[in-house]
Motif scaffolding. Structure first.
Motif, PDB file in Angstrom:
ATOM      1  N   ILE A 169       0.843  -1.203   0.000  1.00 20.43           N
ATOM      2  CA  ILE A 169       0.000   0.000   0.000  1.00 20.43           C
ATOM      3  C   ILE A 169       0.875   1.249   0.000  1.00 20.43           C
ATOM      4  CG2 ILE A 169      -1.721   1.296   1.313  1.00 20.43           C
ATOM      5  CD1 ILE A 169      -2.888  -1.362   2.227  1.00 20.43           C
ATOM      6  N   ALA A 170       1.958   1.230   0.758  1.00 18.37           N
ATOM      7  CA  ALA A 170       2.883   2.363   0.749  1.00 18.37           C
ATOM      8  C   ALA A 170       3.449   2.588  -0.652  1.00 18.37           C
ATOM      9  CB  ALA A 170       4.014   2.113   1.745  1.00 18.37           C
ATOM     10  N   LYS A 171       3.737   1.499  -1.359  1.00 12.18           N
ATOM     11  CA  LYS A 171       4.258   1.613  -2.719  1.00 12.18           C
ATOM     12  C   LYS A 171       3.200   2.218  -3.649  1.00 12.18           C
ATOM     13  CE  LYS A 171       7.090  -1.545  -3.911  1.00 12.18           C
ATOM     14  NZ  LYS A 171       8.312  -0.672  -3.976  1.00 12.18           N
ATOM     15  N   ALA A 172       1.942   1.778  -3.511  1.00 11.61           N
ATOM     16  CA  ALA A 172       0.870   2.336  -4.340  1.00 11.61           C
ATOM     17  C   ALA A 172       0.748   3.839  -4.120  1.00 11.61           C
ATOM     18  CB  ALA A 172      -0.447   1.640  -4.027  1.00 11.61           C
ATOM     19  N   CYS A 173       0.782   4.252  -2.860  1.00  8.57           N
ATOM     20  CA  CYS A 173       0.672   5.685  -2.554  1.00  8.57           C
ATOM     21  C   CYS A 173       1.845   6.453  -3.156  1.00  8.57           C
ATOM     22  CB  CYS A 173       0.602   5.889  -1.045  1.00  8.57           C
ATOM     23  SG  CYS A 173      -0.915   5.257  -0.283  1.00  8.57           S
ATOM     24  N   ALA A 174       3.052   5.893  -3.059  1.00  6.55           N
ATOM     25  CA  ALA A 174       4.230   6.566  -3.595  1.00  6.55           C
ATOM     26  C   ALA A 174       4.160   6.693  -5.112  1.00  6.55           C
ATOM     27  CB  ALA A 174       5.487   5.803  -3.185  1.00  6.55           C
ATOM     28  N   LEU A 175       3.534   5.720  -5.759  1.00  5.56           N
ATOM     29  CA  LEU A 175       3.419   5.735  -7.228  1.00  5.56           C
ATOM     30  C   LEU A 175       2.179   6.485  -7.718  1.00  5.56           C
ATOM     31  CD1 LEU A 175       4.429   2.016  -7.922  1.00  5.56           C
ATOM     32  CD2 LEU A 175       5.808   4.060  -8.374  1.00  5.56           C
ATOM     33  N   GLY A 176       1.368   6.987  -6.789  1.00  2.00           N
ATOM     34  CA  GLY A 176       0.164   7.711  -7.172  1.00  2.00           C
ATOM     35  C   GLY A 176      -0.966   6.824  -7.640  1.00  2.00           C
ATOM     36  N   VAL A 177      -0.940   5.542  -7.242  1.00  2.81           N
ATOM     37  CA  VAL A 177      -2.002   4.605  -7.628  1.00  2.81           C
ATOM     38  C   VAL A 177      -3.108   4.664  -6.576  1.00  2.81           C
ATOM     39  CG1 VAL A 177      -2.578   2.176  -8.009  1.00  2.81           C
ATOM     40  CG2 VAL A 177      -0.398   3.101  -8.845  1.00  2.81           C
ATOM     41  N   PRO A 178      -4.355   4.953  -6.940  1.00  2.00           N
ATOM     42  CA  PRO A 178      -5.448   5.028  -5.966  1.00  2.00           C
ATOM     43  C   PRO A 178      -5.648   3.694  -5.249  1.00  2.00           C
ATOM     44  CG  PRO A 178      -6.119   5.967  -8.070  1.00  2.00           C
ATOM     45  CD  PRO A 178      -4.816   5.283  -8.308  1.00  2.00           C
TER      46      PRO A 178
END
Length: 467
Positions: A87-96
């Motif tokens: 989830i941290a990676k998704a947030c860093a990549l701008g993925v909702p």
């Protein structure tokens, strides 16, 4: 299954492949999405892959190319105490990041509804204690009154595994704070807030964060009607936020111990009687004392919340009253499992915190109390006002000795196991006593979940009948 809308030809990742995760993956695929999935458990991944899911290691940056959304299971932390690395990676990549609840609310309504005589509705129930019973009771009342209905969410069927809506149907959802906290869409027709007591504080960064997660169902959801328990400051505050003025009947205030005044719409229970007031006048009254499936003040609060929700979708007081009397209660929630020799045996294994245990203790007299397990922060000192109802406590599990130190002059015995607790309590109980399992603790020291603990208690009680 409810196919997810608006995902056709999109690459969507699913994190967590338990029941809700697998159902989410199937619903996304049915909506035309290209689904990739990941779970931290090796065996879980293997089982999901055997079912045809595409397993991709989402801990690696290279595997995120083209991903438009991450859908996570509710048990996976996204902020506190620390975000899951994916989830941290998704947030860093701008993925909702979303969950199955958000997908449900954006996908439930379809063009087919234009041909319905009566648009389907969603009643969503949240709160700390009583939400499962309240959800099941609303569903039961609707069934008894002949309304098409389904139940799901945190109880029963996962939301995306529900069937598509039919004309006039009412879907009743139990939603935990884990589910409301992250959902990007929350649009119930009727939202219910039962009560608030400290729970899951590590997951939400404290009590304020926990309440904020519950509040999202109302602030983000904008329900047509809000049923709000006002016996705690947070509920009173929420009701005030939702109302445009004292007479605004879009908010139905609920209480389990005080008369609610004012020109608005309220439902409250006092001395075993439920009363409904609208515009300052009594509209209905129901005697709850003989409703065997709803014992105690905490269940009277559940009855008031369910009554208000059903009134909000057009059911009549007498219909609701008749349905109350055919409700048998939920397993592990103030469930009478037997009466043997004049002794009542009650399974409230779901009472995993002090507030729930207090409500269970208040529901009965002359209690042989089975308590203990994996205790929570703060111990059981707050139960002191209710210990005069306890004839003796039988303490089990990891926190048994800690609990014993807090019981003071209340008769008690550290017995260790459920087998010994049931044996000792049944041997010492007298006609008129209640042997009550209300642990005030989690089950994980001795059982995989509270259901297994309650089932063990019920099986031991059942064995007493043969003795």
């Amino acid at each position: 299954m409810i196919p997810v809308q608006g995902v056709e030809n999109q690459k969507i990742a699913v994190l967590g492949l338990g029941r809700s995760g697998r159902a989410t993956a199937a619903a996304l695929a049915a909506g035309g999405a290209q689904v990739i999935a990941w779970d931290d458990g090796v065996d879980t991944r293997a089982a999901a892959e055997a079912e045809g899911l595409t397993i991709v290691d989402l801990t690696r940056d290279a595997n995120w190319h083209g991903v438009t959304a991450l859908i996570t299971s509710p048990g996976i932390p996204h902020l506190y105490p620390r975000p899951h690395p994916v989830i941290a990676k998704a947030c860093a990549l701008g993925v909702p990041v979303d969950n199955d609840i958000g997908l449900f609310f954006r996908s439930y309504a379809t063009p087919d509804w234009e041909g319905f005589d009566c648009a389907p509705k969603v009643i969503a129930v949240t709160g700390s204690n009583g939400k499962s019973t309240t959800t099941a009771l609303i569903h039961h009342i609707l069934q008894e009154c002949g309304r098409p209905t389904q139940m799901g969410g945190n109880i029963g069927t996962g939301v995306l595994s529900l069937e598509p809506a039919i004309d006039g149907e009412v879907v009743v959802l139990e939603l935990s704070s884990y589910q409301t906290d992250l959902a990007r869409a929350l649009t119930p027709d009727v939202a219910v807030f039962t009560n608030l007591s400290p729970d899951h504080l590590d997951r939400h960064g404290g009590l304020g964060g926990y309440f904020a997660a519950k509040r999202r169902l109302f602030a983000e959801g904008g329900p047509d009607r809000a049923v709000i328990g006002v016996d705690e400051p947070e509920g009173l505050y929420l009701a005030g936020q939702m109302q445009m003025g004292p007479a605004d009947d879009r908010v139905i205030r609920v209480s389990a111990g005080q008369k609610l005044d004012g020109p608005g719409w309220s439902v409250f229970a006092r001395k075993g009687f439920l009363s409904e007031y609208r515009k300052g006048r009594q509209a209905a009254s129901i005697d709850l004392r003989e409703v065997t499936g709803l014992p105690g003040a905490h269940n009277h609060q559940n009855a008031c919340a369910a009554y208000a929700a059903c009134r909000a979708v057009g059911l009549a007081p007498r219909q609701i009253e008749a349905a109350f009397h055919t409700f048998s209660g939920l397993p592990h929630r103030s469930q009478t499992v037997a009466e043997i020799g004049g002794v009542r045996y009650v399974n409230d294994s779901k009472a995993t915190n002090v507030d729930a245990a207090a409500k269970a203790l208040q529901a009965f007299e002359r209690i042989r109390w089975i308590a203990g397990g994996m205790g929570k922060d703060g111990g059981i000192s707050l139960l002191a006002p209710h210990l005069d109802r306890v004839s003796k406590a039988y303490l089990i599990g990891h926190s048994a000795r800690d609990f014993a130190l807090e019981l003071g002059a209340t008769p008690h015995e550290v017995v260790g196991t459920m087998e010994e607790a049931v044996a000792r309590a049944s041997a010492e109980a007298q006609p008129g006593d209640t042997v009550l399992l209300a642990p005030a603790a989690a089950s994980f020291d001795q059982y995989s979940n509270f259901e297994k603990r309650g089932e063990h208690f019920a099986a031991l009680v059942e064995a007493l009948k043969g003795g």
